[in-house]
Design a protein around this motif. Structure first.
Motif, PDB file in Angstrom:
ATOM      1  N   ILE A   1     -61.893  32.791  41.816  1.00  0.00           N
ATOM      2  CA  ILE A   1     -61.791  33.695  40.673  1.00  0.00           C
ATOM      3  C   ILE A   1     -62.875  34.766  40.720  1.00  0.00           C
ATOM      4  N   VAL A   2     -64.125  34.335  40.918  1.00  0.00           N
ATOM      5  CA  VAL A   2     -65.252  35.275  40.905  1.00  0.00           C
ATOM      6  C   VAL A   2     -65.124  36.305  42.017  1.00  0.00           C
ATOM      7  N   PHE A   3     -64.845  35.840  43.234  1.00  0.00           N
ATOM      8  CA  PHE A   3     -64.824  36.758  44.373  1.00  0.00           C
ATOM      9  C   PHE A   3     -63.534  37.565  44.445  1.00  0.00           C
ATOM     10  N   ALA A   4     -62.450  37.102  43.816  1.00  0.00           N
ATOM     11  CA  ALA A   4     -61.243  37.933  43.749  1.00  0.00           C
ATOM     12  C   ALA A   4     -61.482  39.137  42.845  1.00  0.00           C
ATOM     13  N   LEU A   5     -62.148  38.915  41.709  1.00  0.00           N
ATOM     14  CA  LEU A   5     -62.458  40.033  40.818  1.00  0.00           C
ATOM     15  C   LEU A   5     -63.414  41.014  41.485  1.00  0.00           C
ATOM     16  N   TRP A   6     -64.456  40.482  42.115  1.00  0.00           N
ATOM     17  CA  TRP A   6     -65.401  41.358  42.819  1.00  0.00           C
ATOM     18  C   TRP A   6     -64.733  41.990  44.039  1.00  0.00           C
ATOM     19  N   GLY A   7     -63.929  41.200  44.743  1.00  0.00           N
ATOM     20  CA  GLY A   7     -63.259  41.705  45.940  1.00  0.00           C
ATOM     21  C   GLY A   7     -62.331  42.860  45.638  1.00  0.00           C
ATOM     22  N   GLY A   8     -61.704  42.859  44.458  1.00  0.00           N
ATOM     23  CA  GLY A   8     -60.873  43.987  44.092  1.00  0.00           C
ATOM     24  C   GLY A   8     -61.677  45.265  43.987  1.00  0.00           C
ATOM     25  N   ALA A   9     -62.875  45.169  43.387  1.00  0.00           N
ATOM     26  CA  ALA A   9     -63.746  46.345  43.288  1.00  0.00           C
ATOM     27  C   ALA A   9     -64.229  46.784  44.669  1.00  0.00           C
ATOM     28  N   VAL A  10     -64.564  45.818  45.522  1.00  0.00           N
ATOM     29  CA  VAL A  10     -65.006  46.154  46.884  1.00  0.00           C
ATOM     30  C   VAL A  10     -63.878  46.842  47.652  1.00  0.00           C
ATOM     31  N   ALA A  11     -62.651  46.360  47.479  1.00  0.00           N
ATOM     32  CA  ALA A  11     -61.503  46.941  48.179  1.00  0.00           C
ATOM     33  C   ALA A  11     -61.256  48.386  47.766  1.00  0.00           C
ATOM     34  N   ASP A  12     -61.689  48.761  46.549  1.00  0.00           N
ATOM     35  CA  ASP A  12     -61.543  50.137  46.095  1.00  0.00           C
ATOM     36  C   ASP A  12     -62.715  51.011  46.523  1.00  0.00           C
ATOM     37  N   ALA A  13     -63.772  50.401  47.066  1.00  0.00           N
ATOM     38  CA  ALA A  13     -64.989  51.142  47.375  1.00  0.00           C
ATOM     39  C   ALA A  13     -65.221  51.340  48.866  1.00  0.00           C
ATOM     40  N   MET A  14     -64.504  50.631  49.736  1.00  0.00           N
ATOM     41  CA  MET A  14     -64.747  50.740  51.175  1.00  0.00           C
ATOM     42  C   MET A  14     -63.427  50.728  51.936  1.00  0.00           C
ATOM     43  N   ASP A  15     -63.518  50.946  53.218  1.00  0.00           N
ATOM     44  CA  ASP A  15     -62.340  50.901  54.083  1.00  0.00           C
ATOM     45  C   ASP A  15     -61.732  49.499  54.019  1.00  0.00           C
ATOM     46  N   ARG A  16     -60.492  49.410  53.562  1.00  0.00           N
ATOM     47  CA  ARG A  16     -59.859  48.103  53.381  1.00  0.00           C
ATOM     48  C   ARG A  16     -59.638  47.395  54.708  1.00  0.00           C
ATOM     49  N   ARG A  17     -59.423  48.138  55.767  1.00  0.00           N
ATOM     50  CA  ARG A  17     -59.272  47.509  57.085  1.00  0.00           C
ATOM     51  C   ARG A  17     -60.557  46.796  57.482  1.00  0.00           C
ATOM     52  N   LYS A  18     -61.706  47.428  57.261  1.00  0.00           N
ATOM     53  CA  LYS A  18     -62.985  46.783  57.593  1.00  0.00           C
ATOM     54  C   LYS A  18     -63.196  45.527  56.752  1.00  0.00           C
ATOM     55  N   LEU A  19     -62.845  45.618  55.478  1.00  0.00           N
ATOM     56  CA  LEU A  19     -63.010  44.451  54.611  1.00  0.00           C
ATOM     57  C   LEU A  19     -62.116  43.313  55.085  1.00  0.00           C
TER      58      LEU A  19
END
Length: 434
Positions: A89-107
């Motif tokens: 739960i915690v990392f899915a919410l944070w991961g969504g923000a990260v996915a909007d902030a960096m290259d999704r392929r790299k993530l």
């Protein structure tokens, strides 16, 4: 027939009245819509899912099996599930923000590599005979954290790989593979454990993840779109995602539709009680296996025939209809005294769930801007993971208080009533189309 299927140049021209041509066109109307697979990047992403859908289920079986072998306690198995839920739960919410902030392929490269490493560590602890429940729980928490970071980026990337009119078809392809993995993976694990042993299941999953890493490596770069400005991935950005949902009724309703269906209408916590009481004459083991398998099998069938619905443009009505159909099928299941009729109703519920999944996913990708898609997928991951677990608590309590069949049928009726009430009260979902 959809006009996008004509003039591709891939088939010889034949007269319109030719019986063979008409037969092929008829099959395309109801068979799985495979147009997204013509896009090489999406095809790579989807092909990797075929492998990992089964591999991940091997680990999903191996972890509780190993914990039970060590402790002999189902309570520890349940505790392990909770240990994995909070990081997800915690990392899915944070991961969504990260996915909007960096290259999704790299993530995706980072997170898939992290999941592969944890699978290798699962294998090492098993093959060395460590027998530590604490180690298993830590590894499970780390794995679920990586998965929480991975899922929003993976799902949000689809809208950048296929045309908007093919989003429903792409979701149907991906969901069908995942549901197939939920059926085939556990069955394969049951066959392999006596033959090759439990540790090797982890190793197979790790090798499957290597295929995923290779496929992601071949994707195009998926950085934030130009002109969106600098981005961060903190608490403010996560909160902004929730404000975005609150301000867009169609997105809010798509999430509420899933919560209504899963929390009020997912009766899996009552399957053991129903197998032991209502369907005991058929054999408790047989009944339990059929009840758990029926919904995923129905979902796979729905995916295989997704051409019957994936081209629909009124996505809002498709979600409403699917959730209502789910509730009606669950009600029928609760009222069924026959095991075989119960399995049929659950399979119909699985088909409805597939339709709902396809169009809710398409709405999230088409109604949200690209700079918000990662965060929308993060919330989606939390809802999908958390809804059935809340349903387990709700249905378990109601089953003890009112009886299993009453609790199931009552939940199904509530799904229908609440969904229709939401659809009537808030017209945004009814009006949404692409």
């Amino acid at each position: 027939m959809d006009t996008s299927e004509s003039g591709t140049g891939t088939e010889p021209q034949t007269p319109a009245g030719d019986p063979g041509t008409q037969s092929r066109r008829g099959r395309r109307r109801w068979a799985m819509d495979t147009r997204p697979l013509r896009v090489p990047a999406y095809r790579r992403l989807w092909s990797s899912t075929i492998v990992t859908a089964v591999g991940s289920q091997l680990t999903a079986v191996a972890v509780p099996k190993q914990i039970y072998d060590i402790t002999g306690s189902s309570a520890w198995v349940g505790a392990a599930g909770l240990a994995g839920l909070l990081p997800l739960i915690v990392f899915a919410l944070w991961g969504g923000a990260v996915a909007d902030a960096m290259d999704r392929r790299k993530l995706l490269l980072i997170t898939n590599s992290g999941i592969a490493v944890t699978s290798v560590l699962f294998w090492l602890q098993a093959v060395t005979g460590l027998e530590s429940v604490a180690a298993l729980m830590v590894l499970l928490a780390v794995q679920q954290a990586f998965w929480g970071l991975n899922a929003p980026a993976r799902n949000a990337s689809i809208a950048r790989l296929v045309p908007a009119e093919q989003l429903a078809a792409a979701n149907a392809l991906g969901s069908t593979v995942m549901q197939t993995g939920q059926v085939v993976g556990p069955l394969l694990a049951g066959v392999l454990i006596p033959v090759i042993g439990l540790p090797e299941l982890y190793l197979i999953d790790a090798l499957a993840l290597c295929v995923t890493v290779w496929a992601v490596h071949r994707l195009p770069a998926l950085p934030p779109l130009a002109g969106s400005g600098p981005r961060r991935a903190g608490v403010r950005e996560i909160a902004a995602g929730f404000r975005y949902i609150a301000g867009h009724k169609v997105l809010l309703l798509s999430f509420l539709a899933d919560i209504v269906a899963m929390v009020l209408g997912m009766p899996r916590a009552l399957f053991p009680q129903l197998a032991a009481e209502t369907y005991a004459p058929y054999g408790e083991g047989l009944a339990l296996g059929l009840l758990f398998a029926a919904i995923p099998i129905g979902a796979v069938v729905g995916g295989l025939f997704s051409g019957t619905f994936s081209r629909a443009r009124r996505h809002g009505w498709m979600v409403i209809g699917a959730v209502v159909a789910w509730g009606a099928a669950i009600t029928g299941f609760g009222l069924s005294g026959s095991l075989w009729l119960a399995v049929v109703f659950l399979a119909v519920a699985g088909i409805a769930d597939m339709v709902s999944m396809v169009f809710r996913g398409a709405i999230l990708l088409s109604a949200a801007t690209d700079e918000m898609r990662g965060r929308m997928q993060g919330v989606f991951t939390v809802v999908v993971a958390g809804g059935p677990r809340l349903a387990d608590v709700l249905h378990g309590t109601a089953g003890s208080a009112f009886g299993a069949r009453t609790a199931v049928a009552g939940g199904g009726i509530l799904v229908v009533v609440v969904m229709l009430t939401l659809a009537l009260a808030v017209p945004a979902l009814r009006r949404y189309r692409v």
